[in-house]
Scaffold this active site. Structure first.
Site, short mmCIF file in Angstrom:
data_model
loop_
_atom_site.label_atom_id
_atom_site.label_comp_id
_atom_site.label_asym_id
_atom_site.label_seq_id
_atom_site.Cartn_x
_atom_site.Cartn_y
_atom_site.Cartn_z
CB SER A 14 -0.96 -0.01 1.15
OG SER A 14 -1.66 1.27 1.39
CB SER A 16 -2.70 4.71 2.05
OG SER A 16 -3.49 4.38 0.91
CE LYS A 71 -11.36 -1.10 -1.12
NZ LYS A 71 -11.40 -0.57 -1.92
CG ASP A 107 -12.74 3.21 -3.69
OD1 ASP A 107 -11.48 3.76 -3.37
OD2 ASP A 107 -12.89 2.05 -3.80
N GLY A 131 -15.37 -4.32 -15.76
CA GLY A 131 -15.17 -4.78 -14.47
C GLY A 131 -16.36 -4.82 -13.73
CB ALA A 132 -18.99 -6.57 -12.29
N GLY A 133 -16.52 -5.26 -10.10
CA GLY A 133 -15.85 -5.71 -8.54
C GLY A 133 -16.12 -4.62 -7.87
CE1 TYR A 232 -1.43 2.37 -6.76
CE2 TYR A 232 -3.79 2.27 -7.02
CZ TYR A 232 -2.62 2.15 -6.20
OH TYR A 232 -3.01 1.41 -5.14
N GLY A 256 -4.84 5.71 -12.84
CA GLY A 256 -5.59 5.80 -11.62
C GLY A 256 -4.73 6.68 -10.44
#
Ligand code: ATR
Length: 293
Positions: A14, A16, A71, A107, A131-133, A232, A256
């Site tokens: 990560s 972040s 999540k 998001d 995508g469908a996540g 990204y 991204g």
């Protein structure tokens, strides 16, 4: 010193902490942002979550970011969820308001803010989302607030694409948008698309596909269409390169990075009530770029 954690498994990659610790220092906040790997084993996870929640309640920890695969795992531990988290069916941020712990999803707004504020683009009327996540749910739930006429969804697993389409079709305030599912990820929409968004992990390491088969995907995009790949890990993702090959407007081909920084800025605002300015966002981007080839 107070703490903020990003929790996930794995979490070691990560970025972040690098972004948030920069802003925490800049705004002289007595707080440090750290990674915390949680156990996947449900019983161990439950114990770790309880410990963490106690620390947020007593303000030892100001809040957390949540990443894959947790999540959808914090809902029962908190008191309330923002509409953003309910619609996206995922929580990526927890913060305390009064004596309540609230879950949010930043998001979608991160995507929207990057599009409108950093790239100065309006939300187009016709969108194709791949995508469908979790990321797709977050982004679509935000974009559908902006009066889109048509959304095409495609996904490797068509069943999941249909499930996502049906989920958004059932939401009353989104009922004016026509939502349809493509047969495969290689099938292009037949009406002009204003923005193609890749939310799938195609192009990431280990998520390779036959790129040649993607070749015709963009051939019907308007010359002014936006191509936004939310990955990204590379400066130019596979979809960015594909868009260049089709000679689409280079000023409308995005990866991204800005979405990542903008979603982080929204979380920061929830923890500290500080609205980061464009300079902070651009400084965050510079930090990110140190890690991206
Ligand atoms: P996120 O939270 O980033 O959206 P996710 O919920 O795991 O992560 O979703 C990952 C998405 O990438 C899914 O749409 C997945 O497609 P499936 O639903 O068919 O699994 C997509 N994806 C991952 N690897 C892929 C690949 N090699 N080819 C095509 N799609 C892929």
């Amino acid at each position: 010193m107070k703490k903020i954690y990003v929790v996930g498994n794995p979490v070691k990659h990560s970025l972040s902490p690098d972004i948030h610790n920069y802003w925490l220092k800049k705004y002289d906040l007595n707080c440090v942002y750290e990674k915390l790997e949680l156990e996947k084993n449900p019983e161990k996870l439950n114990l770790q979550q309880k410990e963490l929640i106690i620390k947020i309640r007593n303000e030892e920890v100001i809040g957390i970011n949540i990443t894959v695969p947790f999540k959808q795992k914090f809902q029962e531990h908190i008191d309330d969820q923002e509409q953003t988290a309910i619609l996206a069916k995922a929580i990526n941020t927890i913060y305390k308001r009064g004596d309540k712990l609230i879950g949010a999803n930043t998001d979608g707004i991160g995507f929207y803010n990057s599009l409108t504020q950093d790239f100065k683009c309006d939300v187009p009327k016709v969108i194709h989302i791949l995508g469908a996540g979790g990321a797709a749910y977050g982004i679509l739930s935000e974009l559908l607030k902006h009066k889109i006429a048509r959304v095409y969804i495609s996904n490797r697993n068509k069943f999941k694409a249909e499930e996502m389409a049906n989920y958004f079709k059932r939401i009353k305030s989104f009922s004016s948008t026509r939502i349809s599912v493509k047969k495969s990820i290689f099938e292009r929409p037949l009406s002009p698309v204003g923005m193609f968004i890749n939310t799938s992990s195609i192009g990431m390491k280990g998520q390779e596909i036959n790129y040649k088969k993607l070749d015709t995907l963009f051939s019907l995009l308007s010359k002014y269409a936006i191509v936004y790949d939310i990955n990204y890990n590379q400066t130019k993702t596979i979809f960015n390169k594909l868009a260049e090959k089709e000679e689409l407007d280079p000023d409308k081909i995005f990866n991204g990075k800005f979405m990542l920084i903008r979603q982080a800025a929204e979380s920061f605002n929830k923890w500290f009530g500080i609205k980061l300015i464009k300079k902070d966002i651009d400084e965050g981007i510079k930090i990110l770029e140190k890690f991206i080839s």
